[in-house]
Design an enzyme around this catalytic site. Structure first.
Site, PDB file in Angstrom:
ATOM      1  N   GLY A  11       0.797  -1.230   0.000  1.00  0.00           N
ATOM      2  CA  GLY A  11       0.000   0.000   0.000  1.00  0.00           C
ATOM      3  C   GLY A  11       0.826   1.275   0.000  1.00  0.00           C
ATOM      4  N   ARG A  64     -15.554 -17.852  -5.974  1.00  0.00           N
ATOM      5  CA  ARG A  64     -15.196 -16.469  -6.316  1.00  0.00           C
ATOM      6  C   ARG A  64     -16.443 -15.574  -6.304  1.00  0.00           C
ATOM      7  NH1 ARG A  64     -11.566 -13.170  -8.919  1.00  0.00           N
ATOM      8  NH2 ARG A  64      -9.950 -14.763  -8.936  1.00  0.00           N
ATOM      9  N   ARG A  90      -6.767  -8.856  -7.338  1.00  0.00           N
ATOM     10  CA  ARG A  90      -7.878  -9.757  -7.686  1.00  0.00           C
ATOM     11  C   ARG A  90      -8.726  -9.123  -8.771  1.00  0.00           C
ATOM     12  NH1 ARG A  90      -6.965 -14.611  -5.054  1.00  0.00           N
ATOM     13  NH2 ARG A  90      -6.268 -14.135  -2.961  1.00  0.00           N
ATOM     14  N   VAL A  92     -12.292  -8.406 -10.249  1.00  0.00           N
ATOM     15  CA  VAL A  92     -13.658  -8.313  -9.727  1.00  0.00           C
ATOM     16  C   VAL A  92     -14.641  -8.495 -10.880  1.00  0.00           C
ATOM     17  CG1 VAL A  92     -13.038  -6.868  -7.750  1.00  0.00           C
ATOM     18  CG2 VAL A  92     -13.651  -5.795  -9.941  1.00  0.00           C
ATOM     19  N   HIS A 108      -1.379   0.636 -12.713  1.00  0.00           N
ATOM     20  CA  HIS A 108      -0.610  -0.520 -13.159  1.00  0.00           C
ATOM     21  C   HIS A 108       0.821  -0.086 -13.491  1.00  0.00           C
ATOM     22  CE1 HIS A 108       0.105  -4.485 -14.735  1.00  0.00           C
ATOM     23  NE2 HIS A 108       0.641  -3.940 -15.806  1.00  0.00           N
ATOM     24  N   ALA A 141     -13.778  -5.446 -16.214  1.00  0.00           N
ATOM     25  CA  ALA A 141     -13.643  -6.735 -15.525  1.00  0.00           C
ATOM     26  C   ALA A 141     -12.497  -7.587 -16.090  1.00  0.00           C
ATOM     27  CB  ALA A 141     -14.959  -7.496 -15.599  1.00  0.00           C
ATOM     28  N   GLY A 142     -11.687  -7.033 -16.978  1.00  0.00           N
ATOM     29  CA  GLY A 142     -10.541  -7.761 -17.509  1.00  0.00           C
ATOM     30  C   GLY A 142      -9.317  -7.588 -16.627  1.00  0.00           C
ATOM     31  N   ASP A 144      -6.334  -5.655 -16.031  1.00  0.00           N
ATOM     32  CA  ASP A 144      -5.688  -4.363 -16.340  1.00  0.00           C
ATOM     33  C   ASP A 144      -6.150  -3.801 -17.682  1.00  0.00           C
ATOM     34  OD1 ASP A 144      -4.146  -4.331 -13.924  1.00  0.00           O
ATOM     35  OD2 ASP A 144      -2.815  -5.807 -14.820  1.00  0.00           O
TER      36      ASP A 144
HETATM   37  C1  GAR Z   1       1.778  -1.000  -7.775  1.00  0.00           C
HETATM   38  O1  GAR Z   1       2.931  -0.816  -8.567  1.00  0.00           O
HETATM   39  C2  GAR Z   1       0.568  -1.279  -8.647  1.00  0.00           C
HETATM   40  O2  GAR Z   1       0.600  -0.643  -9.874  1.00  0.00           O
HETATM   41  C3  GAR Z   1       0.686  -2.767  -8.839  1.00  0.00           C
HETATM   42  O3  GAR Z   1       1.008  -3.235  -7.575  1.00  0.00           O
HETATM   43  C4  GAR Z   1       1.855  -2.277  -6.944  1.00  0.00           C
HETATM   44  C5  GAR Z   1       1.345  -2.058  -5.544  1.00  0.00           C
HETATM   45  O4  GAR Z   1       2.270  -1.358  -4.777  1.00  0.00           O
HETATM   46  N1  GAR Z   1      -0.534  -3.306  -9.382  1.00  0.00           N
HETATM   47  C6  GAR Z   1      -0.569  -4.223 -10.331  1.00  0.00           C
HETATM   48  O5  GAR Z   1       0.412  -4.799 -10.749  1.00  0.00           O
HETATM   49  C7  GAR Z   1      -1.964  -4.537 -10.867  1.00  0.00           C
HETATM   50  N2  GAR Z   1      -1.874  -5.378 -11.999  1.00  0.00           N
HETATM   51  P1  GAR Z   1       1.906  -0.801  -3.347  1.00  0.00           P
HETATM   52  O6  GAR Z   1       1.151  -1.908  -2.606  1.00  0.00           O
HETATM   53  O7  GAR Z   1       3.211  -0.487  -2.707  1.00  0.00           O
HETATM   54  O8  GAR Z   1       1.060   0.417  -3.547  1.00  0.00           O
END
Ligand code: GAR
Length: 193
Positions: A11, A64, A90, A92, A108, A141-142, A144
């Site tokens: 996060g 799911r 995940r 959704v 992403h 819903a795909g 990314d």
């Molecule tokens: C981020 O880089 C986000 O873009 C990626 O997870 C990381 C979370 O980092 N998400 C994906 O890859 C979605 N396909 P964080 O928990 O440190 O914010």
């Protein structure tokens, strides 16, 4: 503008949102932060920041669909204007997204539509691209997929490994996420519907 933020991991992008709100630089209300599993640092740091948190544990449900329905109900209980997937790993359902009027924002760590999925940074490095980046988009819903709102390029350095590249991408990603939420809150950019 009320938001609910969903996380699966550390996060750190969420932290940038929390910091911007606390600093008075971002006019949104973080109604709650939720996760799909127990013991995420994302939920921990949100609780530390005094935010409402919840977990709808994917592994506690038989199917799911049941998990998705429980997540939808929980998020809906906070009546968010926008739901943010900030490292929420995940997929959704279309019903989840429809419940929130299509306002499901995702970030992403790659220049979509290149390198979607859970390993966008690793896959870009493995392919040997010289430029990658990050994307903020309305998620459907795909995996990314969905209309792109903002993107920014990040140069891949010869000495980069996955961690160093991901960290540089995240620096940009945090700024783009906060900026996009600000623009949504001030209605500078349109909602998906
Ligand atoms: C981020 O880089 C986000 O873009 C990626 O997870 C990381 C979370 O980092 N998400 C994906 O890859 C979605 N396909 P964080 O928990 O440190 O914010």
């Amino acid at each position: 503008m009320r938001i609910v933020v969903l996380v699966s991991g550390t996060g750190s992008n969420l932290q940038a949102v929390i910091d911007a709100v606390k600093a008075g630089e971002l006019d949104v209300e973080i109604a709650a932060v939720g996760a799909d599993r127990e013991d995420t640092f994302g939920v921990q740091r949100s609780a530390d920041a005094g935010l409402e948190t919840f977990v709808v544990n994917f592994n506690s449900f038989e199917t799911r669909a049941e998990w998705d329905a429980a997540l939808t109900a929980k998020v809906a209980s906070y009546q968010p204007d926008v739901v943010v997937s900030s490292g929420f790993m995940r997929i959704v359902s279309p019903e989840f997204i429809d419940t929130f009027g299509g306002k499901y924002l995702n970030t992403h760590p790659a220049l979509l539509p290149a390198f979607p999925g859970a390993h966008g940074v690793r896959d870009a490095l493995a392919y040997g691209v010289k430029v990658t980046g990050c994307t903020v988009h309305w998620a459907d819903a795909g995996v990314d997929t969905g209309p792109i709102i903002a993107q920014e390029a990040v140069t891949v350095l010869p000495e980069d490994d996955q961690d160093s590249l991901h960290e540089r991408i995240k620096v940009v990603e945090r700024r783009l996420l906060v900026q996009t939420l600000g623009e949504l809150a001030s209605r500078t950019i349109p909602s998906p519907n």
